[in-house]
Design a protein around this motif. Structure first.
Motif, short mmCIF file in Angstrom:
data_model
loop_
_atom_site.label_atom_id
_atom_site.label_comp_id
_atom_site.label_asym_id
_atom_site.label_seq_id
_atom_site.Cartn_x
_atom_site.Cartn_y
_atom_site.Cartn_z
N LEU A 7 -1.07 7.38 2.06
CA LEU A 7 0.03 7.24 1.06
C LEU A 7 -0.57 7.54 -0.32
O LEU A 7 -0.91 6.37 -0.88
N PRO A 8 -0.66 8.73 -0.98
CA PRO A 8 -1.10 9.15 -2.23
C PRO A 8 -0.36 8.04 -3.24
O PRO A 8 -0.99 7.79 -4.25
N VAL A 9 0.89 8.02 -3.18
CA VAL A 9 1.78 7.16 -4.32
C VAL A 9 1.29 5.95 -4.26
O VAL A 9 0.92 5.25 -5.12
N ALA A 10 0.93 5.14 -3.12
CA ALA A 10 0.45 3.54 -2.80
C ALA A 10 -1.20 3.63 -3.57
O ALA A 10 -1.26 2.81 -4.39
N ASP A 11 -2.08 4.42 -3.52
CA ASP A 11 -3.19 4.71 -3.68
C ASP A 11 -3.08 4.63 -5.43
O ASP A 11 -3.88 4.15 -6.17
N GLU A 12 -2.25 5.63 -5.95
CA GLU A 12 -2.19 5.77 -7.44
C GLU A 12 -1.66 4.47 -8.13
O GLU A 12 -2.26 4.12 -9.02
N LEU A 13 -0.64 3.74 -7.47
CA LEU A 13 -0.16 2.75 -7.84
C LEU A 13 -1.34 1.58 -8.02
O LEU A 13 -1.50 0.92 -8.93
N ALA A 14 -2.05 1.52 -6.95
CA ALA A 14 -2.92 0.38 -6.66
C ALA A 14 -4.20 0.65 -7.58
O ALA A 14 -4.52 -0.51 -8.20
N ALA A 15 -4.50 1.91 -7.91
CA ALA A 15 -5.57 2.19 -9.09
C ALA A 15 -4.95 1.73 -10.29
O ALA A 15 -5.89 0.99 -11.02
N ARG A 16 -3.55 1.83 -10.75
CA ARG A 16 -3.14 1.66 -11.91
C ARG A 16 -3.23 0.20 -12.25
O ARG A 16 -3.34 -0.43 -13.25
N PHE A 17 -2.82 -0.46 -11.19
CA PHE A 17 -2.41 -1.87 -11.21
C PHE A 17 -3.86 -2.66 -11.29
O PHE A 17 -4.05 -3.48 -12.15
N ALA A 18 -4.89 -2.05 -10.81
CA ALA A 18 -6.22 -2.70 -10.62
C ALA A 18 -6.89 -2.48 -11.98
O ALA A 18 -7.43 -3.31 -12.38
N GLU A 19 -6.69 -1.23 -12.65
CA GLU A 19 -7.33 -1.09 -13.79
C GLU A 19 -6.69 -2.21 -14.93
O GLU A 19 -7.33 -2.50 -16.02
N ALA A 20 -5.53 -2.57 -14.63
CA ALA A 20 -4.90 -3.48 -15.60
C ALA A 20 -5.19 -4.91 -15.28
O ALA A 20 -4.50 -5.97 -15.58
N GLY A 21 -5.99 -5.08 -13.91
CA GLY A 21 -6.42 -6.35 -13.89
C GLY A 21 -5.41 -7.19 -12.64
O GLY A 21 -5.21 -8.28 -12.63
N HIS A 22 -4.57 -6.46 -12.07
CA HIS A 22 -3.52 -6.73 -10.97
C HIS A 22 -3.68 -6.49 -9.67
O HIS A 22 -4.38 -5.28 -9.64
N ARG A 23 -3.35 -7.10 -8.74
CA ARG A 23 -3.36 -6.80 -7.38
C ARG A 23 -2.11 -6.31 -6.87
O ARG A 23 -0.83 -6.60 -7.12
N LEU A 24 -1.90 -5.18 -5.87
CA LEU A 24 -0.76 -4.73 -5.28
C LEU A 24 -0.86 -4.85 -3.86
O LEU A 24 -1.83 -4.34 -3.24
N TYR A 25 0.37 -4.93 -3.15
CA TYR A 25 0.23 -5.24 -1.87
C TYR A 25 1.36 -4.37 -1.24
O TYR A 25 2.34 -4.84 -1.86
N LEU A 26 1.18 -3.75 -0.22
CA LEU A 26 2.50 -3.22 0.39
C LEU A 26 2.93 -4.21 1.39
O LEU A 26 2.28 -4.77 2.14
N VAL A 27 4.37 -4.55 1.48
CA VAL A 27 4.82 -5.15 2.36
C VAL A 27 6.07 -4.93 2.89
O VAL A 27 6.57 -3.57 2.87
N GLY A 28 6.62 -5.61 3.87
CA GLY A 28 7.97 -5.24 4.73
C GLY A 28 7.72 -4.30 5.52
O GLY A 28 6.65 -4.43 6.51
N GLY A 29 8.85 -3.67 6.01
CA GLY A 29 9.06 -2.99 7.19
C GLY A 29 7.79 -1.69 7.46
O GLY A 29 7.62 -1.34 8.53
N SER A 30 7.32 -1.28 6.24
CA SER A 30 6.25 -0.47 6.36
C SER A 30 5.02 -0.53 6.88
O SER A 30 4.38 -0.29 7.96
N VAL A 31 4.77 -1.95 6.88
CA VAL A 31 3.65 -2.75 7.35
C VAL A 31 3.69 -2.95 8.74
O VAL A 31 2.99 -2.66 9.57
N ARG A 32 4.90 -3.33 9.17
CA ARG A 32 5.16 -3.76 10.49
C ARG A 32 5.15 -2.47 11.41
O ARG A 32 4.88 -2.61 12.50
N ASP A 33 5.99 -1.55 10.86
CA ASP A 33 5.95 -0.40 11.74
C ASP A 33 4.93 0.37 11.95
O ASP A 33 4.60 1.09 12.78
N ALA A 34 3.97 0.46 10.94
CA ALA A 34 2.69 0.88 10.96
C ALA A 34 1.82 0.29 12.07
O ALA A 34 1.27 0.93 12.84
#
Length: 502
Positions: A7-34
């Motif tokens: 999930l390159p979009v998720a990786d790009e977002l996570a890196a962007r949020f981490a650089e700003a000192g924030h955590r990012l979590y994938l939630v909901g149906g995508s985690v369950r279905d995976a």
């Protein structure tokens, strides 16, 4: 464990949020279905939660996203698109509910665990830390998923009190994924079913449609009915559980409808998505039976004209649930027509009757074929096979006539302009009556040549007192001399006389 790694979009977002000192979590149906193995980084939408506040989310997405919107920012949600994928990011929530309107008092939380425990079911209360590649599961969701059990993070009473729609969502997940609800969930649904009255029809309709379009809709409908949710949302459904005594035997209409639903689904085209219209029609095709049941002398039971009453009931209920006009009318028409085949006997219909059957169904014909076939639930194999062979014969006749006459476009042999010229009529209701007469003639006798159609129309008009002999003669002369086309034909003049099923 490697989860949702592609999930390159998720990786790009996570890196962007981490650089700003924030955590990012994938939630909901995508985690369950995976975890269920139902997805592997396809084109589904992605839902995230984060400790960043909405204004910070906006700043982090600005300059990165291809598109950005903030319609849900009051609830802490910011949406975006990137590389053709839609993402929604929501600040940790710690809402409380007023217990009356289901309107939450929006408050933001500080931990992902606190956010997860307020979600609907444990299987949906898991998060994936994108940067750390770590599963966060504070409520035992993974264990429940392995057991295919549907339970709530908090008590069901608290969860359903926060949002009563979650009860209907439970039935939807039973249908979609095949979960078995925990006993305490079923007990709470049964005790709190009336709370669904607080939910808007639009939200209810969306969940009901998803339930019916699931992989196991019969199981979902059974839970929907047995817990009393159907009595609130679709009261016509439990009403089909008609009392049967030893003197007046007939099929249980509710159970019969569930069998028809499953058999209709089995007839759906495998390459297409679930057919909501067909499934609604299969489930509701006999809802007119309770209102038309009559006990006959000798112990018989009749349901005369239940298809007529059923079409009215379908229209009223689906409108109340805010289904689109197209869905309402298509389902009602299928319910209205589903019984007509039983007058076919062993093929005694004339070609005229076959034309009418196909023409009245129109673009719904293929669905009507499936519904009629699915409605055969007899356990007598000889009788069932005979009915299917008879319907095969009807379909063959329809196909033959369609090839010869183009039944999909059965129209009068003269159009509205020609009718007005022949009868000397201005645009108006009389043109519509004439058009309807010609269409009925077309259905009875098949295609006519122009001379035959004109003779029949003029004879009908004289008998009805429509138009004058002089105007007809003048019109005939105009035709002979190639007169100009009449002006001002009302829109719809070529489709008059198609009554709504009531």
């Amino acid at each position: 464990m490697e989860l949702l790694s592609d999930l390159p979009v998720a990786d790009e977002l996570a890196a962007r949020f981490a650089e700003a000192g924030h955590r990012l979590y994938l939630v909901g149906g995508s985690v369950r279905d995976a975890l269920l193995g139902r997805s592997s980084g396809g084109d589904f939408d992605l839902d995230f939660t984060t400790d960043a506040r909405p204004e910070q989310i906006q700043r982090l997405l600005s300059g990165w996203a291809d598109g950005l919107w903030d319609t849900g920012i009051a609830f802490g949600t910011v949406g975006a698109t990137k590389h053709g994928r839609t993402v929604e990011i929501t600040t940790f929530r710690a809402d409380s509910y007023d217990g009356v309107t289901r309107n939450p008092e929006v408050t933001f939380g500080d931990t992902v665990e606190g956010d997860l425990v307020r979600r609907d079911f444990t299987v949906n209360a898991m998060a994936f830390d994108v940067a750390a590649r770590e599963l966060i599961d504070p409520t035992g969701g993974r264990e429940a998923l392995a057991a295919m059990v549907l339970d709530t993070p908090a008590t069901p009473q608290q969860s359903f009190g926060d949002d009563p729609l979650r009860m209907l969502r439970a039935a939807r997940f039973v249908s979609q994924i095949g979960f078995t609800p925990a006993d305490r969930v079923v007990e709470a649904m049964t005790a709190m079913a009336g709370e669904l009255e607080r939910i808007t029809p639009e939200r209810v309709q969306q969940e009901l449609s998803k339930l019916l379009c699931g992989a196991h809709p019969r199981r979902g409908v059974e839970l929907f009915e047995s817990t009393g949710l159907a009595a609130v949302v679709l009261p016509e459904l439990p009403a089909m559980r008609l009392e049967i005594d030893e003197h007046h035997q007939h099929k249980d209409v509710f159970d019969h409808s569930l069998v028809v639903l499953q058999q209709a689904i089995d007839l759906e085209d495998e390459d297409n998505s679930p057919d909501l219209v067909l499934r609604l029609a299969a489930l509701l095709h006999d809802i007119g039976k309770p209102g038309t049941r009559r006990f006959e002398s000798g112990g018989g039971v009749s349901f005369h004209h239940h298809e007529v009453l059923g079409a009215k009931m379908v229209r009223k209920r689906l409108r109340a649930l805010r289904y689109s006009k197209e869905v309402v009318e298509e389902v009602a028409q299928l319910v209205y027509l589903h019984l007509r085949f039983h007058g076919y006997g062993n093929g005694e219909w004339t070609d005229s009757a076959v034309r009418r059957y196909a023409t009245d169904a129109g673009p719904l014909l293929s669905r009507l074929h499936k519904l009629v076939r699915a409605d055969c639930t007899t356990r007598n194999k000889r009788k069932a096979n005979a009915l299917q062979r008879t319907y095969d014969g009807l379909e063959e006749r329809i196909d033959r006539l369609a090839a010869e006459e183009d039944l999909r476009r059965v129209r009068p042999d003269l159009d509205g302009n020609e009718i007005m010229r022949l009868l000397g009529l201005p645009p108006g209701p009389q043109v519509g009556r004439a058009w309807k007469f010609l269409k009925e003639l077309r259905l009875d006798r098949g295609p006519l040549d122009r001379d035959e159609a004109e003779v029949e129309l003029l004879a009908w008009a004289r008998a009805e007192g429509i138009g004058s002999v002089g105007s007809q003669a003048a019109a005939g002369a105009a035709w002979a001399s190639g007169g100009a086309a009449a002006e001002g034909v009302p829109e719809g003049a070529d489709s008059a006389g198609a009554p709504e099923v009531e």
